[in-house]
Design a protein around this motif. Structure first.
Motif, PDB file in Angstrom:
ATOM      1  N   SER A  95       0.858  -1.178   0.000  1.00 38.40           N
ATOM      2  CA  SER A  95       0.000   0.000   0.000  1.00 38.40           C
ATOM      3  C   SER A  95       0.896   1.229   0.000  1.00 38.40           C
ATOM      4  CB  SER A  95      -0.882  -0.012   1.249  1.00 38.40           C
ATOM      5  OG  SER A  95      -1.752   1.088   1.253  1.00 38.40           O
ATOM      6  N   ARG A  99      -0.525   7.638  -0.113  1.00 34.23           N
ATOM      7  CA  ARG A  99      -1.974   7.732   0.089  1.00 34.23           C
ATOM      8  C   ARG A  99      -2.265   8.118   1.547  1.00 34.23           C
ATOM      9  NH1 ARG A  99      -4.943   3.059  -2.418  1.00 34.23           N
ATOM     10  NH2 ARG A  99      -3.496   1.912  -1.146  1.00 34.23           N
ATOM     11  N   GLU A 100      -1.511   7.560   2.478  1.00 37.91           N
ATOM     12  CA  GLU A 100      -1.680   7.901   3.894  1.00 37.91           C
ATOM     13  C   GLU A 100      -1.256   9.353   4.143  1.00 37.91           C
ATOM     14  OE1 GLU A 100      -2.889   6.908   7.802  1.00 37.91           O
ATOM     15  OE2 GLU A 100      -3.197   5.926   5.876  1.00 37.91           O
ATOM     16  N   ARG A 101      -0.192   9.760   3.482  1.00 42.74           N
ATOM     17  CA  ARG A 101       0.259  11.157   3.599  1.00 42.74           C
ATOM     18  C   ARG A 101      -0.860  12.104   3.144  1.00 42.74           C
ATOM     19  NH1 ARG A 101       5.560  13.271   3.656  1.00 42.74           N
ATOM     20  NH2 ARG A 101       6.359  11.224   3.074  1.00 42.74           N
ATOM     21  N   GLU A 102      -1.502  11.799   2.039  1.00 40.81           N
ATOM     22  CA  GLU A 102      -2.610  12.628   1.546  1.00 40.81           C
ATOM     23  C   GLU A 102      -3.781  12.628   2.528  1.00 40.81           C
ATOM     24  OE1 GLU A 102      -2.644  14.730  -1.049  1.00 40.81           O
ATOM     25  OE2 GLU A 102      -0.527  14.195  -1.229  1.00 40.81           O
ATOM     26  N   TRP A 103      -4.045  11.490   3.163  1.00 40.42           N
ATOM     27  CA  TRP A 103      -5.149  11.400   4.127  1.00 40.42           C
ATOM     28  C   TRP A 103      -4.908  12.330   5.315  1.00 40.42           C
ATOM     29  CZ3 TRP A 103      -5.943  10.108   9.202  1.00 40.42           C
ATOM     30  CH2 TRP A 103      -7.266   9.892   9.588  1.00 40.42           C
ATOM     31  N   VAL A 104      -3.665  12.353   5.834  1.00 43.06           N
ATOM     32  CA  VAL A 104      -3.412  13.223   6.989  1.00 43.06           C
ATOM     33  C   VAL A 104      -3.473  14.697   6.594  1.00 43.06           C
ATOM     34  CG1 VAL A 104      -2.137  11.492   8.316  1.00 43.06           C
ATOM     35  CG2 VAL A 104      -0.862  13.089   6.884  1.00 43.06           C
ATOM     36  N   ILE A 106      -5.487  15.957   4.259  1.00 39.53           N
ATOM     37  CA  ILE A 106      -6.920  16.247   4.166  1.00 39.53           C
ATOM     38  C   ILE A 106      -7.523  16.454   5.549  1.00 39.53           C
ATOM     39  CG2 ILE A 106      -9.165  15.206   3.595  1.00 39.53           C
ATOM     40  CD1 ILE A 106      -7.741  13.973   1.140  1.00 39.53           C
ATOM     41  N   ASN A 107      -6.997  15.741   6.554  1.00 46.08           N
ATOM     42  CA  ASN A 107      -7.511  15.843   7.912  1.00 46.08           C
ATOM     43  C   ASN A 107      -6.806  16.907   8.752  1.00 46.08           C
ATOM     44  OD1 ASN A 107      -9.701  13.705   8.469  1.00 46.08           O
ATOM     45  ND2 ASN A 107      -8.216  12.708   7.115  1.00 46.08           N
ATOM     46  N   ASP A 133       0.118  11.131  13.781  1.00 47.24           N
ATOM     47  CA  ASP A 133       0.253   9.932  12.958  1.00 47.24           C
ATOM     48  C   ASP A 133       1.698   9.885  12.489  1.00 47.24           C
ATOM     49  OD1 ASP A 133      -2.541   9.234  12.961  1.00 47.24           O
ATOM     50  OD2 ASP A 133      -2.849  10.929  11.624  1.00 47.24           O
TER      51      ASP A 133
END
Length: 177
Positions: A95, A99-104, A106-107, A133
Motif C-alpha cells: 500500500s 496515500r496515507e500522507r494525503e489522508w493526513v 486532508i484531515n 500519525d
C-alpha cells in the motif's frame, strides 16, 4: 410490447459489442499478456509492531487500559476513565505511504518527513497538538503508529504525541524480521 423492446435493445447491444471486439489487432500465436507485478513482501512487523502491552503502557503514558483490540493488521489501546488517551498501530502491505500522507493532509495534519532508524517516513501532528500519525516506509509496505492524547492532559505539562509515536516506531523497526 416492453419485452419486445427490451429484447431488441439487448440484441443491438450485443451486435455493437461484437463489432467493437472484431477490429484491428491480430493476436500473435504463442504470445500471452505480461504477468502481473507481484510485489515482494516487506519485513514482518509482527503483531502490534512487535511491541508489548507493557511497552505501550509505559511509552504511551497510560495508567491502565480500558480496552485492547487486536486483529490481523493492527492494534488499538484505549485508556481507562475520562482520559480517553489512545494509541493505534497499523501495518499496510503493498500500500502506498503517499496515500496515507494525503489522508493526513486532508484531515488537517501537515506531514513532516522523518527518518526512523534509517527508514523514511513522515510524522503529522494535528493543529491542536493532541494527535500524531507517524508512518514508516518498508519497501512497498509501511506501518503507522498514531497517538491521541486524552482530555485529562489539558491541565498537565504539554507533551508531544509524536514523541510517543516515534518511540514506539523505533521499537518496531529494531524488531523487524
Amino acid at each position: 410490447m416492453r419485452i419486445k423492446s427490451a429484447v431488441a435493445l439487448a440484441a443491438a447491444s450485443l451486435l455493437t459489442l461484437a463489432a467493437c471486439g472484431s477490429g484491428g489487432e491480430q493476436e500473435i500465436p504463442g504470445s500471452s499478456p505480461p504477468a502481473p507485478k507481484v510485489l515482494p513482501l516487506g519485513p514482518f512487523v509482527g503483531e502490534c509492531g512487535h511491541v508489548t502491552d507493557d511497552e505501550v503502557r509505559d511509552l504511551g503514558g497510560f495508567a491502565e487500559f480500558s480496552s485492547v483490540f487486536r486483529n490481523a493488521v493492527g492494534c488499538n489501546w484505549v485508556s481507562a476513565g475520562i482520559d480517553s488517551r489512545s494509541i493505534t498501530f497499523a501495518s499496510y502491505r503493498a500500500s502506498p505511504i503517499e496515500r496515507e500522507r494525503e489522508w493526513v493532509i486532508i484531515n488537517g495534519r501537515p506531514p513532516e518527513s522523518i527518518t526512523v532508524a534509517g527508514r523514511e517516513g513522515f510524522a503529522a501532528m494535528g493543529p491542536d497538538g493532541r494527535i500524531c500519525d507517524l508512518a514508516v516506509q518498508l519497501g512497498d509496505d509501511f506501518f503507522e503508529w498514531s497517538t491521541a492524547l486524552g482530555f485529562s492532559n489539558l491541565s498537565m505539562q504539554p507533551e508531544n504525541p509524536c514523541d510517543r509515536s516515534r518511540a514506539l516506531a523505533e521499537l518496531t523497526v529494531q524488531r523487524l524480521q
